[in-house]
Design an enzyme around this catalytic site. Structure first.
Site, PDB file in Angstrom:
ATOM      1  CB  SER A   1      -7.047   6.084   2.924  1.00  0.00           C
ATOM      2  OG  SER A   1      -6.397   4.912   2.791  1.00  0.00           O
TER       3      SER A   1
ATOM      4  CG  ASP B   1      -9.766  -0.179   6.964  1.00  0.00           C
ATOM      5  OD1 ASP B   1      -8.765  -0.599   6.205  1.00  0.00           O
ATOM      6  OD2 ASP B   1      -9.966   1.039   6.917  1.00  0.00           O
TER       7      ASP B   1
ATOM      8  CG  HIS C   1      -9.971   1.402   3.193  1.00  0.00           C
ATOM      9  ND1 HIS C   1      -9.338   2.047   4.360  1.00  0.00           N
ATOM     10  CD2 HIS C   1      -9.255   1.960   2.217  1.00  0.00           C
ATOM     11  CE1 HIS C   1      -8.456   2.982   3.746  1.00  0.00           C
ATOM     12  NE2 HIS C   1      -8.514   2.887   2.742  1.00  0.00           N
TER      13      HIS C   1
END
Length: 315
Positions: free
Chosen positions: A160, A255, A285
């Site tokens: 991320s 996501d 995610h």
């Protein structure tokens, strides 16, 4: 594709617990929620051969690091190293909340992993995290002998926001601003802070990371437009990706960051960079930090480790 049953179990758990969405909290409250959730969602930490907390000099003071050596490695061996940059939207995330992931990677790699506790926003906005990660890379390369790592086999990776920072380190390494990493591992990376990809429209509720939550993170990290379009914040906006380190890029279907991660992998390929792109269509995610409920978490870490090990063995 429908969501993985394990991921759905996590969503049910979050709903039943009454946990508020992160974007409704202050940064400090969000950090407390993240720290409390880690032992609930993650499997028990694996035993490794060695763990050491240390620091390196940074532009605003010492930067905490944590060094791992995989189980079964020779204590005297000089090992390849993955410099791990954690996720959390540049606002949350600690050495502790990523301890389990780093231990797993160290064991799957049979190598060294060094986790970097860079400064967080909004107390330290862009480019503070970039500066800290760059300082850590400089230190690790300079101290390779004392750290018992191979200076020519230092990779960078993260999930991320950490994937974002890893991509930026690879670009800076290509340009000589930091020691060039030999490989980059990008797990569902943030690559464009414009937050305008179509996948944002598909993830507007129920998930741990929604479009609203992601924009909350971005507002804390880079509140001004000039910062957001800087390639050090949005590597997808770099003029060229040619010449950066080979990459493993993972994206997942549920996501808001899905489309920009795919776009980054495609640009790497189009501009001559060796890239392996893994798309996990039924995952959401942050699933890498939910391995107690989502077995695919460890499988993905193994796949990334295999890609990196193969690169090390061929280099």
């Amino acid at each position: 594709m429908p969501l993985d049953p394990g991921a759905q179990s996590v969503l049910d758990l979050i709903r039943d617990s009454g946990r508020p969405a992160l974007h409704t909290l202050t940064p400090d409250q969000a950090r407390e929620v993240s720290i409390a959730a880690a032992p609930v969602l993650q499997p028990d930490p694996q035993e490794v051969a060695e763990v050491e907390d240390l620091t390196c000099p940074g532009p605003a003071g010492p930067i905490p690091l944590r060094r791992y050596r995989g189980i079964g490695t020779d204590p005297a061996a000089v090992l390849p190293c993955l410099v791990f940059l954690h996720g959390g939207g540049w606002v949350i995330g600690t050495l502790g909340t990523y301890d389990q992931v780093c231990r797993s990677l160290a064991n799957h790699l049979g190598a060294c992993v060094i986790s970097v506790d860079y400064r967080l926003a909004p107390e330290h906005r862009f480019p503070a995290a970039v500066e800290d990660c760059a300082a850590a890379l400089h230190f690790i390369a300079a101290e390779a002998t004392s750290l018992r790592i191979a200076p020519g086999r230092i990779a960078v990776g993260g999930d991320s926001a950490g994937g974002n920072l890893s991509a930026v380190m690879a670009l800076m390494g290509r340009d000589g601003a930091v020691p060039a990493p030999c490989f980059q591992v990008l797990f569902y990376p943030v690559t464009d802070l414009a937050a305008e990809a179509r996948s944002y429209d598909r993830c507007i509720d129920r998930y741990p990371l929604t479009a609203t939550t992601m924009r909350w993170f971005i507002d804390h990290y880079a509140p001004d437009v000039p910062g957001r379009i800087d390639w050090r914040a949005s590597p997808l906006r770099a003029a060229s990706l040619a010449g950066v380190a080979p990459a493993f890029v993972m994206t997942c279907g549920h996501d808001p960051l899905c489309d920009e991660g795919i776009a980054y992998a495609r640009r790497l390929d189009a501009e001559g960079v060796t890239v392996t792109h893994l798309h996990v269509a039924d995952q959401m995610h942050a699933y890498l930090t939910m391995g107690r409920y989502i077995p695919t978490s460890d499988l993905t870490l193994r796949q990334a480790a295999l890609a990196l090990r193969a690169h090390w063995e061929m280099s």
